[in-house]
Design a protein around this motif. Structure first.
Motif, mmCIF file in Angstrom:
data_model
loop_
_atom_site.group_PDB
_atom_site.id
_atom_site.type_symbol
_atom_site.label_atom_id
_atom_site.label_comp_id
_atom_site.label_asym_id
_atom_site.label_seq_id
_atom_site.Cartn_x
_atom_site.Cartn_y
_atom_site.Cartn_z
ATOM 1 N N ARG A 241 0.838 -1.197 0.000
ATOM 2 C CA ARG A 241 0.000 0.000 0.000
ATOM 3 C C ARG A 241 0.870 1.243 0.000
ATOM 4 N NH1 ARG A 241 -2.834 0.037 4.859
ATOM 5 N NH2 ARG A 241 -1.698 -1.869 5.299
ATOM 6 N N ALA A 242 0.588 2.125 -0.916
ATOM 7 C CA ALA A 242 1.298 3.387 -0.910
ATOM 8 C C ALA A 242 0.679 4.220 0.204
ATOM 9 C CB ALA A 242 1.129 4.090 -2.244
ATOM 10 N N HIS A 243 1.479 4.631 1.169
ATOM 11 C CA HIS A 243 0.888 5.459 2.213
ATOM 12 C C HIS A 243 1.694 6.740 2.374
ATOM 13 C CE1 HIS A 243 3.883 4.299 5.313
ATOM 14 N NE2 HIS A 243 4.024 3.309 4.481
ATOM 15 N N THR A 244 1.061 7.744 2.849
ATOM 16 C CA THR A 244 1.740 9.020 3.025
ATOM 17 C C THR A 244 2.703 8.901 4.198
ATOM 18 O OG1 THR A 244 -0.428 9.848 2.543
ATOM 19 C CG2 THR A 244 1.245 11.478 3.082
ATOM 20 N N PRO A 245 3.942 9.325 4.011
ATOM 21 C CA PRO A 245 4.894 9.234 5.122
ATOM 22 C C PRO A 245 4.419 10.068 6.318
ATOM 23 C CG PRO A 245 6.006 9.930 3.089
ATOM 24 C CD PRO A 245 4.551 9.892 2.795
ATOM 25 N N ALA A 246 4.656 9.531 7.518
ATOM 26 C CA ALA A 246 4.195 10.209 8.725
ATOM 27 C C ALA A 246 4.939 11.520 8.973
ATOM 28 C CB ALA A 246 4.354 9.274 9.924
ATOM 29 N N HIS A 247 6.197 11.600 8.523
ATOM 30 C CA HIS A 247 6.996 12.778 8.871
ATOM 31 C C HIS A 247 6.414 14.060 8.269
ATOM 32 C CE1 HIS A 247 9.119 13.671 5.038
ATOM 33 N NE2 HIS A 247 9.032 12.378 4.811
ATOM 34 N N TYR A 377 19.998 -3.038 15.466
ATOM 35 C CA TYR A 377 19.680 -2.384 14.203
ATOM 36 C C TYR A 377 19.345 -3.382 13.099
ATOM 37 C CZ TYR A 377 20.494 1.924 16.428
ATOM 38 O OH TYR A 377 20.369 2.973 17.274
ATOM 39 N N ALA A 378 20.004 -4.529 13.131
ATOM 40 C CA ALA A 378 19.687 -5.541 12.122
ATOM 41 C C ALA A 378 18.238 -5.979 12.284
ATOM 42 C CB ALA A 378 20.631 -6.725 12.245
ATOM 43 N N THR A 379 17.776 -6.083 13.536
ATOM 44 C CA THR A 379 16.390 -6.479 13.773
ATOM 45 C C THR A 379 15.458 -5.372 13.326
ATOM 46 O OG1 THR A 379 17.192 -7.607 15.715
ATOM 47 C CG2 THR A 379 14.807 -7.357 15.522
ATOM 48 N N ARG A 380 15.824 -4.147 13.679
ATOM 49 C CA ARG A 380 14.976 -3.028 13.323
ATOM 50 C C ARG A 380 14.825 -2.917 11.807
ATOM 51 N NH1 ARG A 380 15.455 3.364 14.869
ATOM 52 N NH2 ARG A 380 13.900 3.965 13.349
ATOM 53 N N LEU A 381 15.890 -3.204 11.088
ATOM 54 C CA LEU A 381 15.840 -3.102 9.635
ATOM 55 C C LEU A 381 15.361 -4.387 8.961
ATOM 56 C CD1 LEU A 381 17.692 -0.626 10.338
ATOM 57 C CD2 LEU A 381 18.654 -0.954 8.115
ATOM 58 N N ARG A 382 15.063 -5.390 9.774
ATOM 59 C CA ARG A 382 14.648 -6.679 9.238
ATOM 60 C C ARG A 382 15.639 -7.194 8.195
ATOM 61 N NH1 ARG A 382 9.702 -3.942 10.379
ATOM 62 N NH2 ARG A 382 10.037 -2.669 8.543
ATOM 63 N N VAL A 383 16.915 -7.162 8.552
ATOM 64 C CA VAL A 383 17.948 -7.707 7.664
ATOM 65 C C VAL A 383 17.793 -9.216 7.638
ATOM 66 C CG1 VAL A 383 20.418 -8.018 7.326
ATOM 67 C CG2 VAL A 383 19.555 -5.845 8.196
ATOM 68 N N GLN A 435 9.949 3.096 4.732
ATOM 69 C CA GLN A 435 9.361 3.132 6.071
ATOM 70 C C GLN A 435 10.418 3.568 7.095
ATOM 71 O OE1 GLN A 435 6.223 2.326 7.108
ATOM 72 N NE2 GLN A 435 6.809 2.699 9.234
ATOM 73 N N LEU A 436 11.591 3.000 6.956
ATOM 74 C CA LEU A 436 12.673 3.307 7.892
ATOM 75 C C LEU A 436 13.089 4.780 7.785
ATOM 76 C CD1 LEU A 436 14.878 2.089 9.827
ATOM 77 C CD2 LEU A 436 16.349 2.194 7.820
ATOM 78 N N LEU A 437 13.226 5.276 6.560
ATOM 79 C CA LEU A 437 13.639 6.676 6.394
ATOM 80 C C LEU A 437 12.582 7.595 6.997
ATOM 81 C CD1 LEU A 437 15.191 6.660 2.790
ATOM 82 C CD2 LEU A 437 16.301 6.276 4.993
ATOM 83 N N ASP A 438 11.330 7.230 6.830
ATOM 84 C CA ASP A 438 10.236 8.003 7.421
ATOM 85 C C ASP A 438 10.372 8.022 8.957
ATOM 86 O OD1 ASP A 438 7.882 9.419 7.733
ATOM 87 O OD2 ASP A 438 6.604 7.642 7.572
#
Ligand code: ADP
Ligand code: MG
Length: 497
Positions: A241-247, A377-383, A435-438
């Motif tokens: 789904r294209a969603h508007t970034p929260a930032h 961070y690896a978990t957060r980024l789902r590496v 998502q992460l950059l947002d």
């Protein structure tokens, strides 16, 4: 009748089930697309067919005969060749020598140079490649090197050719040439397995499409009876789904990065810019407009750069990476293979690389702290990696890019300069990176993002600066975003009324 059949192919690597009982059939004389996210198992399936890997279990049939090539040579004798993603030749040998490597023409005990050249010319001509056979392979662009690989495949009489992401590093013109060649090979009755994650080109070129996900076969369908949206859903196992970034709806903080009269002779002149806490600013422009050069100069990589740069309202001396790091800048470069990561190091080491000064006490790295930080961070980024101890070179492009980002998150810098955040990254990982950059912007970081993909900038940024021929051509606020408006500025056309 199926020409080529994979039946229940399973392949395990240490820690990964790369293929899990994959079955599919391919018709003769068709171009069969193989698509899936990075790590789905596409290359592994191709390599099993081409004798590079051997399946743990399962069978392959060609024209109803079971075959089990255990070496590339055995595969070649069965009429199977593969055009690899990575360089497949000896870089310092000539095109001709590489093409004839298996069978060098000799005269009185010496290599017969003129026969060698003539044979190479004929092989190249057969695929319409205008390449000097005397050039060392290493001097060719990836696109031309792949053409040589295709010439070699066709020249050995291959009936089945696996092309593994052939366009990932081709120019638009080279891609057009390749497509023409693929159609021609098909018309000659060859069967092609075309691995890519670029949907448009698969829909333009292929007859059937097989989707793999996490090593499993999800679907094989006729291109004519499916749609790109359906294939994406099959690839990632959920709807995108294209969603508007929260930032975009948050308040902006103070200016984190500002530059005036940023100049580097021969690259760019008089660039002003500023990025505030919580803001994602895009940097658009055609290749060569000077975008990458600007972020590199900000990061201290350009000794010739001049101008006034401030980070967190303190002046930053240009030309020093150490100063840039100390000021709180991070750079995720465009070419992560060459600049962003040390591919021979493991995931933990790469992630910790930029944060090492923060993890070091009395000259020793605090291992426990390092392990905790990098794993977080690896978990957060789902590496997706079997472990943080796995060598980074073995990860897919999307996962390498996540490690390159994790490296800077672990350092916790205030300003991130990101050059082509999703180059070579598939749709699923792309969405995760956006998502992460947002999230980073929402946390108050300032992001300056260079991208050649306009939809990416439009979907991600609050503001876009457009560069053209080393100068700032204009700036668009969010309300004015459109591909047309950006392209007009990029091309130097007057904005539409
Ligand atoms: P794709 O080509 O679809 O991106 P691959 O076939 O390259 O995927 O990889 C499938 C899985 O197998 C991935 O998890 C990858 O890390 C793993 N893998 C591939 N080749 C090797 C190898 N030589 N050693 C260990 N793991 C591998
Ligand atoms: Mg691959």
């Amino acid at each position: 009748m199926p020409f080529l059949e994979f039946r229940q192919i399973t392949k395990r690597f240490p820690g990964v089930l790369a293929l899990d009982g994959v079955s599919l059939t391919v018709e003769r004389g068709t171009c069969h697309a193989l698509i899936g996210e990075n790590g789905a198992g596409k290359s592994t399936l191709g390599k099993i067919l081409a004798g590079v890997y051997t399946a743990d279990s399962g069978q392959i049939f060609i024209g109803n005969h079971p075959v089990a090539p255990t070496t590339p040579l055995a595969a070649r004798e069965l009429g199977i060749a593969m055009v690899h993603q990575e360089l497949a030749f000896c870089p310092n040998l000539s095109v001709a020598e590489n093409l004839c490597l298996g069978d060098l023409p000799r005269r009185r005990g010496f290599i017969d140079r003129s026969a060698l050249r003539a044979r190479a010319r004929a092989l190249l001509a057969a695929v319409g490649a205008d390449i000097d056979p005397d050039l060392p392979i290493g001097t060719l662009s990836t696109g031309r090197e792949q053409l040589v690989q295709i010439a070699a495949a066709v020249g050995t009489g291959a009936q089945i050719i696996v092309m593994d992401e052939p366009t990932s590093s081709l120019s638009a013109a080279e891609t057009t040439d390749l497509f023409r060649l693929v159609r021609e090979l098909k018309a000659r009755g060859l069967t092609l397995i075309y691995v890519s994650h670029r949907l448009e080109e698969l829909f333009a070129l292929c007859d059937q499409i097989t989707v793999l996900r996490d090593g499993r076969h999800i679907a094989t369908e006729a291109i004519a009876s499916t749609t790109p949206a359906r294939v994406v859903t099959q690839m990632i196992g959920r709807e995108l789904r294209a969603h508007t970034p929260a930032h975009l709806t948050r308040e902006l903080g103070p200016v984190r990065l500002s530059a005036t009269a940023l100049t580097s002779p021969g690259h760019f002149t008089n660039i002003p810019l500023s990025v505030r806490a919580g803001e994602i600013v895009g940097l658009a422009g055609i290749v060569g407009a000077g975008r990458s050069e600007v972020v590199q100069a900000l990061f201290g990589l350009d000794p010739a750069a001049t101008g006034e740069v401030r980070v967190n309202d303190r002046p930053l001396a240009l030309g020093s990476i150490d100063q840039a790091l100390a000021a709180g800048l991070g750079l995720v470069p465009e070419d992560r293979k060459r600049q962003g990561l040390v591919l021979g190091l493991n995931c933990r080491e790469n992630t910790a690389l930029a944060a090492l000064p923060l993890l070091t006490r009395f000259g020793f790295v605090r291992r426990a702290a390092e392990a905790t930080l990098t794993a977080r961070y690896a978990t957060r980024l789902r590496v997706k990696t079997p472990s943080m101890e796995a060598i980074t070179a073995g990860l897919s492009g999307g996962n390498q890019q996540k490690i390159a980002l994790a490296k800077w998150l672990a350092r916790d810098c205030d300003v991130l300069l990101i050059d082509e955040p999703t180059r070579g990254v598939d749709v699923g990982a792309k969405a995760e990176i956006y998502q992460l950059l947002d999230e980073l912007a929402c946390e108050g970081k300032a992001l300056l993002v260079v991208s050649s993909e306009l939809p990416e900038l439009i979907g991600l940024c609050r503001r876009i600066l457009v560069m053209r021929q080393g100068a700032l051509a204009g700036e668009l606020p969010h309300a004015a975003f459109s591909e047309a408006a950006l392209m007009q500025l990029m091309a130097g056309l007057p904005a539409a009324a």
